[in-house]
Design a protein around this motif. Structure first.
Motif, PDB file in Angstrom:
ATOM      1  N   UNK A  58      42.082  28.273   6.411  1.00  0.00           N
ATOM      2  CA  UNK A  58      42.757  28.253   7.708  1.00  0.00           C
ATOM      3  C   UNK A  58      41.751  28.109   8.842  1.00  0.00           C
ATOM      4  N   UNK A  59      40.591  28.754   8.695  1.00  0.00           N
ATOM      5  CA  UNK A  59      39.538  28.594   9.692  1.00  0.00           C
ATOM      6  C   UNK A  59      39.039  27.160   9.759  1.00  0.00           C
ATOM      7  N   UNK A  60      38.917  26.527   8.596  1.00  0.00           N
ATOM      8  CA  UNK A  60      38.477  25.127   8.573  1.00  0.00           C
ATOM      9  C   UNK A  60      39.521  24.213   9.215  1.00  0.00           C
ATOM     10  N   UNK A  61      40.792  24.516   8.990  1.00  0.00           N
ATOM     11  CA  UNK A  61      41.860  23.681   9.546  1.00  0.00           C
ATOM     12  C   UNK A  61      41.849  23.709  11.076  1.00  0.00           C
ATOM     13  N   UNK A  62      41.705  24.897  11.641  1.00  0.00           N
ATOM     14  CA  UNK A  62      41.853  25.000  13.093  1.00  0.00           C
ATOM     15  C   UNK A  62      40.588  25.226  13.886  1.00  0.00           C
ATOM     16  N   UNK A  63      39.417  25.248  13.201  1.00  0.00           N
ATOM     17  CA  UNK A  63      38.210  25.685  13.918  1.00  0.00           C
ATOM     18  C   UNK A  63      36.977  25.026  13.313  1.00  0.00           C
ATOM     19  N   UNK A  64      36.875  23.698  13.489  1.00  0.00           N
ATOM     20  CA  UNK A  64      35.752  22.962  12.902  1.00  0.00           C
ATOM     21  C   UNK A  64      35.184  21.950  13.896  1.00  0.00           C
ATOM     22  N   UNK A  65      35.080  22.351  15.140  1.00  0.00           N
ATOM     23  CA  UNK A  65      34.618  21.438  16.183  1.00  0.00           C
ATOM     24  C   UNK A  65      33.096  21.336  16.226  1.00  0.00           C
ATOM     25  N   UNK A  66      32.408  22.286  15.608  1.00  0.00           N
ATOM     26  CA  UNK A  66      30.947  22.271  15.576  1.00  0.00           C
ATOM     27  C   UNK A  66      30.474  22.523  14.153  1.00  0.00           C
TER      28      UNK A  66
ATOM     29  N   UNK B 260      40.090  12.678  11.557  1.00  0.00           N
ATOM     30  CA  UNK B 260      40.154  14.139  11.626  1.00  0.00           C
ATOM     31  C   UNK B 260      41.431  14.668  10.973  1.00  0.00           C
ATOM     32  N   UNK B 261      42.511  13.896  11.057  1.00  0.00           N
ATOM     33  CA  UNK B 261      43.778  14.305  10.466  1.00  0.00           C
ATOM     34  C   UNK B 261      43.676  14.445   8.947  1.00  0.00           C
ATOM     35  N   UNK B 262      42.836  13.615   8.324  1.00  0.00           N
ATOM     36  CA  UNK B 262      42.649  13.711   6.878  1.00  0.00           C
ATOM     37  C   UNK B 262      42.082  15.051   6.464  1.00  0.00           C
ATOM     38  N   UNK B 263      41.070  15.526   7.179  1.00  0.00           N
ATOM     39  CA  UNK B 263      40.495  16.834   6.875  1.00  0.00           C
ATOM     40  C   UNK B 263      41.504  17.948   7.161  1.00  0.00           C
ATOM     41  N   UNK B 264      42.323  17.746   8.178  1.00  0.00           N
ATOM     42  CA  UNK B 264      43.345  18.728   8.524  1.00  0.00           C
ATOM     43  C   UNK B 264      44.352  18.871   7.386  1.00  0.00           C
ATOM     44  N   UNK B 265      44.831  17.734   6.876  1.00  0.00           N
ATOM     45  CA  UNK B 265      45.810  17.754   5.779  1.00  0.00           C
ATOM     46  C   UNK B 265      45.193  18.347   4.512  1.00  0.00           C
ATOM     47  N   UNK B 266      43.958  17.959   4.189  1.00  0.00           N
ATOM     48  CA  UNK B 266      43.282  18.497   3.005  1.00  0.00           C
ATOM     49  C   UNK B 266      43.126  20.013   3.113  1.00  0.00           C
ATOM     50  N   UNK B 267      42.793  20.498   4.300  1.00  0.00           N
ATOM     51  CA  UNK B 267      42.656  21.944   4.500  1.00  0.00           C
ATOM     52  C   UNK B 267      43.976  22.671   4.337  1.00  0.00           C
ATOM     53  N   UNK B 268      45.048  22.075   4.823  1.00  0.00           N
ATOM     54  CA  UNK B 268      46.363  22.703   4.677  1.00  0.00           C
ATOM     55  C   UNK B 268      46.789  22.769   3.210  1.00  0.00           C
ATOM     56  N   UNK B 269      46.503  21.722   2.444  1.00  0.00           N
ATOM     57  CA  UNK B 269      46.817  21.738   1.017  1.00  0.00           C
ATOM     58  C   UNK B 269      46.035  22.849   0.321  1.00  0.00           C
ATOM     59  N   UNK B 270      44.743  22.958   0.651  1.00  0.00           N
ATOM     60  CA  UNK B 270      43.936  24.025   0.072  1.00  0.00           C
ATOM     61  C   UNK B 270      44.458  25.401   0.437  1.00  0.00           C
ATOM     62  N   UNK B 271      44.873  25.570   1.686  1.00  0.00           N
ATOM     63  CA  UNK B 271      45.424  26.857   2.112  1.00  0.00           C
ATOM     64  C   UNK B 271      46.690  27.181   1.337  1.00  0.00           C
ATOM     65  N   UNK B 272      47.529  26.176   1.091  1.00  0.00           N
ATOM     66  CA  UNK B 272      48.746  26.400   0.314  1.00  0.00           C
ATOM     67  C   UNK B 272      48.445  26.834  -1.113  1.00  0.00           C
ATOM     68  N   UNK B 273      47.440  26.205  -1.720  1.00  0.00           N
ATOM     69  CA  UNK B 273      47.051  26.569  -3.087  1.00  0.00           C
ATOM     70  C   UNK B 273      46.577  28.014  -3.151  1.00  0.00           C
ATOM     71  N   UNK B 274      45.757  28.422  -2.170  1.00  0.00           N
ATOM     72  CA  UNK B 274      45.233  29.779  -2.206  1.00  0.00           C
ATOM     73  C   UNK B 274      46.287  30.820  -1.842  1.00  0.00           C
ATOM     74  N   UNK B 275      47.254  30.442  -1.014  1.00  0.00           N
ATOM     75  CA  UNK B 275      48.362  31.347  -0.740  1.00  0.00           C
ATOM     76  C   UNK B 275      49.169  31.581  -2.014  1.00  0.00           C
TER      77      UNK B 275
END
Length: 199
Positions: free
Chosen positions: A51-59, A133-148
């Motif tokens: 979730x941190x990677x999805x919303x907080x990866x500007x640097x 950037x949207x690609x990394x966003x979608x990949x992060x959301x899929x990963x978050x779903x798996x870990x949830x």
């Protein structure tokens, strides 16, 4: 290209260090709580990293922080698996179950890598060198779903086991309960961290 490879290696270094450190954290959790809590905690930690990677990866430092937290999650989950396997199978099938776990782990690696590559490729414009950037966003959301899902399952399954033992006791089958308790006591031999009785 060479510089990018060096940077990528340094970015992954905190992940590796955190995953090794997490084995000691898993030992502490197992002593203070129980081995049943290590896998859910590791899953939630990795979920927070995603979730941190999805919303907080500007640097770059934010990505490094997310990977460090992910390393803690990986270390906890990998440390928890041997004890869970030993408790779930008959003693004579432990080696087969451990081997099957290794097979499933590599299948998971391959599937996850292929899925991530497919998602990033789908979000790469023709002729572009990198995904959007949207690609990394979608990949992060899929990963978050798996870990949830992993966190939920790792909580539900031990509860099911405890209910089964309680039902066996209520039906007057103390032999089944005693057998499961003996298996649980043998977990200490397979744990990658000290048994609660070791201080």
């Amino acid at each position: 290209m060479a510089r990018a490879s060096v940077v990528a290696g340094f970015v992954l270094l905190p992940f590796s260090v955190a995953s090794v450190t997490a084995s000691r954290l898993a030992a502490w959790l197992a002593r203070r709580l129980s081995p049943d809590h290590v896998l859910p905690v590791g899953s939630v930690v990795f979920l927070l990293a995603m979730l941190g990677f999805v919303g907080w990866r500007h640097s770059l430092w934010q990505v490094v922080l997310a990977l460090t937290v992910a390393g803690l999650g990986v270390g906890c989950t990998f440390a928890a698996m041997p004890s869970l396997i030993v408790r779930a199978v008959p003693p004579e099938e432990t080696s087969s179950a451990m081997s099957f776990n290794q097979v499933l782990r590599y299948v998971g690696y391959s599937t996850g890598s292929a899925l991530c590559a497919a998602v990033l490729l789908a979000h790469t414009a023709p002729g572009a060198a990198l995904p959007s950037n949207e690609g990394y966003h979608v990949a992060g959301l899929i990963g978050a779903g798996v870990w949830l899902l992993t966190a939920v399952v790792s909580v539900v399954l031990p509860l099911h086991g405890r209910r089964r033992r309680a039902a066996a006791t209520a039906l007057g089958r103390p032999d089944a309960v005693e057998e499961e308790m003996l298996v649980e006591e043998s977990v200490a031999d397979a744990l990658p961290y000290p048994h609660p009785s070791v201080r």
